[in-house]
Design an enzyme around this catalytic site. Structure first.
Site, short mmCIF file in Angstrom:
data_model
loop_
_atom_site.label_atom_id
_atom_site.label_comp_id
_atom_site.label_asym_id
_atom_site.label_seq_id
_atom_site.Cartn_x
_atom_site.Cartn_y
_atom_site.Cartn_z
N HIS A 1 -46.06 -1.79 -13.36
CA HIS A 1 -45.88 -1.20 -14.75
C HIS A 1 -45.50 0.18 -14.99
O HIS A 1 -44.55 0.33 -15.92
CB HIS A 1 -47.61 -1.43 -15.24
N GLU A 2 -45.93 1.05 -14.09
CA GLU A 2 -45.16 2.45 -14.44
C GLU A 2 -43.67 2.45 -14.00
O GLU A 2 -43.18 3.31 -14.66
CB GLU A 2 -46.10 3.29 -13.38
N HIS B 1 -41.83 2.25 -17.05
CA HIS B 1 -41.91 3.16 -17.68
C HIS B 1 -40.85 3.95 -17.29
O HIS B 1 -39.87 4.69 -17.88
CB HIS B 1 -43.22 4.11 -17.92
#
Length: 351
Positions: free
Chosen positions: A166-167, A170
């Site tokens: 998920h990170e 980003h």
């Protein structure tokens, strides 16, 4: 009692994202829900390197490296990007990864990156390109495996692969998705979503394009695999099957959308202006603006400027969509217009 404690722990867990979120109300059917950072920050090369500069306390180095590698592979499988770990301490890397506690390197000065808060709560956060940093809370119990609650230890064991993937999204330039099935959804930690969803694929390929990973794409396509084995071909032959990007869709606005949607193809970086209504009115009309069915409540410096009947945007991936203006008089809508903004395809570079 144990069940009650487990429910309380699950309620305490939140997604450890560093990005500001919007309050969103979906109306009607929406295909695209991914969000690219407003200024379109992305890496300018596809061979991205990363280095783990500080390891967690609860997971050995070998399993940490394995978890991070698996997380990066999820994104390389659906994009032209490749990821290579740098282990030479003197070498630089595009993305650095570390496990920290409380007020570490960035939280005092950045409102988007709060200090870590011990067990549960903030799990991790990441910086957009070109800074390329991912920070994890070292107070958490990180594991190589699916998240679960440990009754023996009395703590939540966090899936490093899931949170890291998920990170990484980003760190590659993506914001949160509105698709509840997407890895980039803010509640992915709640749901335990570990895999890239179609919405995530659309997002990363809007930023970096896509490429066919197999040399046999042409014969597969001639055999009808684009229709009969779409999932397989989306992963291996997206260009050959024209599956790189989602098609333009007109999304329902709070009331029925106007039928006269004007489509504009514009180059990246161009300032595009709209005016709501053409007739001169004695008194200023009440105007409302919408993007993809959601009301624009305020200007956003650098890419959306709204002033009465006029709206200006800077063309980039974030600002693609359907813009609708509505003129209100005595509570009734007396006029409405829509424009669909799409970026002109860029010429592929030789690099």
């Amino acid at each position: 009692m144990k069940l009650l404690l487990l429910l309380l722990v699950m309620m305490m867990k939140i997604s450890g994202s560093s990005m500001m979120m919007e309050t969103i109300s979906d109306r009607g059917t929406r295909t695209r829900r991914y969000a690219i950072n407003p200024l379109g920050h992305k890496w300018t090369h596809h061979n991205i390197t990363y280095r783990i500069i500080k390891f967690p306390n609860t997971l050995n180095k070998e399993d940490t490296r394995k978890a991070i590698s698996i997380a990066f592979t999820k994104w390389s499988d659906v994009s032209p990007l490749t990821f290579t770990e740098v282990t030479n301490g003197s070498a630089t890397a595009d993305i650095t990864i570390g496990f920290y506690i409380f007020n570490h390197t960035d939280c005092w000065w950045s409102p988007l990156h709060p200090c870590f808060d011990g067990l549960n709560g903030e799990l991790a956060h990441a910086f957009l390109p070109p800074r390329g940093e991912i920070h994890f809370d070292n107070h958490e119990f990180w594991i190589l495996g699916k998240s679960r609650f440990s009754w023996k230890q009395g703590v939540w064991l966090n899936d490093l692969v899931q949170v890291a993937a998920h990170e990484i999204g980003h760190a590659l330039g993506l914001w949160h998705s509105r698709d509840p099935d997407a890895l980039m959804h803010p509640n992915a930690t709640y749901t335990g979503q570990r895999n890239i969803a179609q919405d995530d694929v659309w997002g990363i390929q809007r930023l970096y394009g896509c490429q066919d990973k197999k040399r046999v794409c042409d014969p597969w396509a001639r055999l009808g695999f684009c229709e009969r084995r779409k999932t397989f071909m989306r992963k291996n032959c997206p260009q050959r099957c024209d599956l790189c990007y989602e098609p333009l869709d007109v999304v329902a606005t709070p009331t029925s959308p106007p039928s006269n949607v004007k489509i504009k193809m514009v180059p990246r970086g161009k300032v595009v202006g709209f005016r709501c209504g053409t007739k001169s009115l004695r008194s200023p009309p009440k105007v409302s603006w919408y993007k993809d069915g959601e009301q624009i409540l305020t200007s956003i410096p650098g890419y959306i400027v709204m002033k009465d009947r006029d709206l200006r945007i800077v063309a980039n991936e974030f600002n693609e969509g359907v813009y609708t203006c509505r003129i209100h008089r005595r509570g009734d809508i007396v006029s409405a217009n829509s424009w669909a903004i799409r970026l002109k395809p860029e010429q592929p570079s030789n690099s």
